[in-house]
Design an enzyme around this catalytic site. Structure first.
Site, short mmCIF file in Angstrom:
data_model
loop_
_atom_site.label_atom_id
_atom_site.label_comp_id
_atom_site.label_asym_id
_atom_site.label_seq_id
_atom_site.Cartn_x
_atom_site.Cartn_y
_atom_site.Cartn_z
N HIS A 88 3.42 -8.25 -7.25
CA HIS A 88 3.20 -7.49 -8.48
C HIS A 88 3.68 -6.06 -8.28
CE1 HIS A 88 -0.48 -5.26 -7.14
NE2 HIS A 88 -0.80 -6.37 -6.51
N ASP A 90 2.72 -3.44 -10.49
CA ASP A 90 1.77 -2.44 -10.95
C ASP A 90 0.88 -2.02 -9.79
OD1 ASP A 90 0.41 -5.05 -11.15
OD2 ASP A 90 -1.26 -3.88 -11.97
N ASP A 121 0.25 -2.40 -1.41
CA ASP A 121 -0.28 -3.22 -2.51
C ASP A 121 0.35 -2.82 -3.84
OD1 ASP A 121 -1.87 -4.86 -4.09
OD2 ASP A 121 -3.61 -3.54 -4.00
N GLU A 158 -1.63 -6.90 -12.60
CA GLU A 158 -2.58 -7.54 -11.68
C GLU A 158 -3.77 -6.64 -11.40
OE1 GLU A 158 -4.58 -8.68 -8.00
OE2 GLU A 158 -3.48 -6.81 -8.37
N GLU A 159 -3.53 -5.35 -11.20
CA GLU A 159 -4.61 -4.45 -10.83
C GLU A 159 -5.60 -4.21 -11.98
OE1 GLU A 159 -5.11 -3.88 -7.93
OE2 GLU A 159 -3.27 -3.59 -6.79
N HIS A 424 -6.04 0.51 -2.48
CA HIS A 424 -6.93 1.00 -3.54
C HIS A 424 -7.59 2.33 -3.19
CE1 HIS A 424 -7.59 -3.24 -5.54
NE2 HIS A 424 -6.34 -3.04 -5.14
#
Length: 452
Positions: A88, A90, A121, A158-159, A424
């Site tokens: 992903h 995003d 990520d 996705e996030e 994150h």
């Protein structure tokens, strides 16, 4: 293997430049925080990059949540299997930028790691896919660029967890038909330790509400015999953990054990930010507790805040509970057990109502198929160590949707996001050796899977 290793290593400077470009896109899929044009620009960059890497047909498809999925397909030789490569583009918002040592949207090298939001990520995984495809294409000796059919899926939300790609899989499963699906959005147990994620816990949340009085009453005049709804709720919630901190819900087995790679307690304490002197909750190994057993977390409580609170007995209080469900446990059954447990523990005849939330099923990957065997061989060759397996305490709903709509595919999760990446969190980073070794492993896997 030497030709693949040499090709990937030669391409690593390009990979760094491309990751720097990707990190500059502030592709947070929330228009309240960042311009949506940044997500569109990132999607177009990913599309063009995969076309240049040899995927002949790549499109942007708008999904139900408004995000763009990058979806591509390059057929393989006649009779060859097809592999779907997921990632992903995003990213999470940067959060408190004062906690970053460098600009979160500028890739910065420090102590051998590359720092930036999305560096691991999941933009590091995009770059890893591109490296693997380029190395494999460069070694191709036939008219087709790859020894297997390749499908590319790069998600754009996705996030945010808004389900755009899951809806697309439901609507157009033919876009995702494959013999093997690599969901590349997890990581190794540690740098240099080849690891596949093979289980995910499901979710069975509820909101519990306790009512005892018609309204607030003065704690001086009525406190004592007046049934305090907040105290009743606290008493009910206290029954969901035993004296050791293990989750205990009537009717649910909490004694499962994990049989794969372990999770060292010292590392877990660092990863979770456990304060010095505070013990971990529960018994058994950390891996047992976080990957194999149900776990109950209190997500929030509705009650008066401390500031501004009055001297009153509360008539009503609520809590939102998060029950994580391990593979092998039906989330609907678990949710029903939690509901019965909460209702039966009400003190003083307090009225308890339960509002169930939609459940999410746990996931267990097949590890007995030809795809997993080929992946194990490839990872061992690339890293020089045997492939280990771990679970993940969270949920990835996409895996269950893919398993339902593409039932013939093997699905496994891997990627560059080892624990030191701090995904994150501020100062997210990636170890470039993980990108290199995973790219070598993926290219070798695609070659070996074709041979099977």
């Amino acid at each position: 293997m030497s030709d693949i290793r040499a090709a990937v290593r030669a391409l690593m400077p390009t990979a760094r430049d491309e990751l720097a470009t990707l990190v500059r896109f502030t592709s947070v899929a929330d228009p309240r925080q960042f311009p949506p044009e940044q997500c569109v620009a990132a999607a177009n960059w990913v599309k063009d990059a995969f076309v240049a890497a040899g995927i002949g047909s790549v499109d942007l498809i708008e999904t139900a949540d408004g995000s763009n999925a990058v979806v591509g397909h390059q057929p393989g030789p006649p009779g060859a299997p097809t592999v779907l490569l997921y990632c992903h583009y995003d990213v999470q918002p940067p959060g408190d930028e004062s906690k970053w040592h460098t600009d979160p949207f500028e890739l910065t090298e420090r102590d051998g790691r590359w720092y930036g939001r999305g560096a691991a990520d999941c933009k590091g995984n995009i770059v890893m896919h591109l490296l693997a495809l380029r190395a494999l294409r460069g070694s191709a000796s036939s008219d087709t660029p790859f020894p297997v059919g390749i499908r590319i899926v790069s998600e754009g939300s996705e996030e945010m967890g808004t389900g755009g790609l899951e809806a697309l899989v439901e609507e157009r499963p033919e876009l995702f038909e494959a013999d093997m699906i690599l969901v590349v959005d997890t990581g190794n147990a540690a740098v240099g330790e080849p690891t596949a994620t093979v289980t995910l816990r499901g979710i069975a949340n509820v909101v519990v509400t306790v009512e005892t009085l018609e309204g607030e009453v003065h704690s001086g005049m009525f406190g004592g015999p007046a049934p305090d709804a907040l105290a009743a709720l606290v008493q009910i919630l206290s029954t969901l953990r035993d004296e050791n901190g293990d989750t205990v819900v009537d009717g649910l087995d909490s004694g499962q054990t994990w049989g794969g790679v372990g999770y060292e307690e010292a590392q877990f304490r660092i990863d979770a930010g456990v304060l010095d002197g505070v013990d971990l909750a529960g018994t058994g190994s950390v891996a047992d507790r976080v990957w194999a057993r149900p776990a109950l977390t209190i997500l929030g409580i509705d009650c008066p805040p401390v500031v501004g609170s009055a001297a009153a007995v509360q008539p009503r209080a609520s809590a939102r509970l998060n029950l994580r469900v391990p593979p092998g446990m039906d989330p609907s059954v678990a949710q029903a057990a939690l509901t019965a447990h909460l209702t039966s523990r009400a003190p003083w005849g307090a009225r308890v109502t339960i509002e169930p939330e939609p459940v999410g099923a746990p996931f267990r990957a097949r590890t007995d198929g030809p795809g997993f065997a080929a992946l194990g061989e490839a990872m061992q060759d690339a890293f020089g160590k045997p492939l280990g397996t771990v679970g993940q305490g969270g949920s990835i709903p996409l895996c269950n949707v893919l398993a339902d709509k593409v039932p013939g595919a093997e699905i496994v999760m891997l990627g560059v996001e080892e624990p030191r990446c701090l995904i994150h969190a501020p100062n997210e980073s990636v170890d470039p050796s993980e990108i290199e070794n995973l790219a070598v492993a993926e290219a070798l896997f695609l070659r070996r899977f074709a041979a099977r």
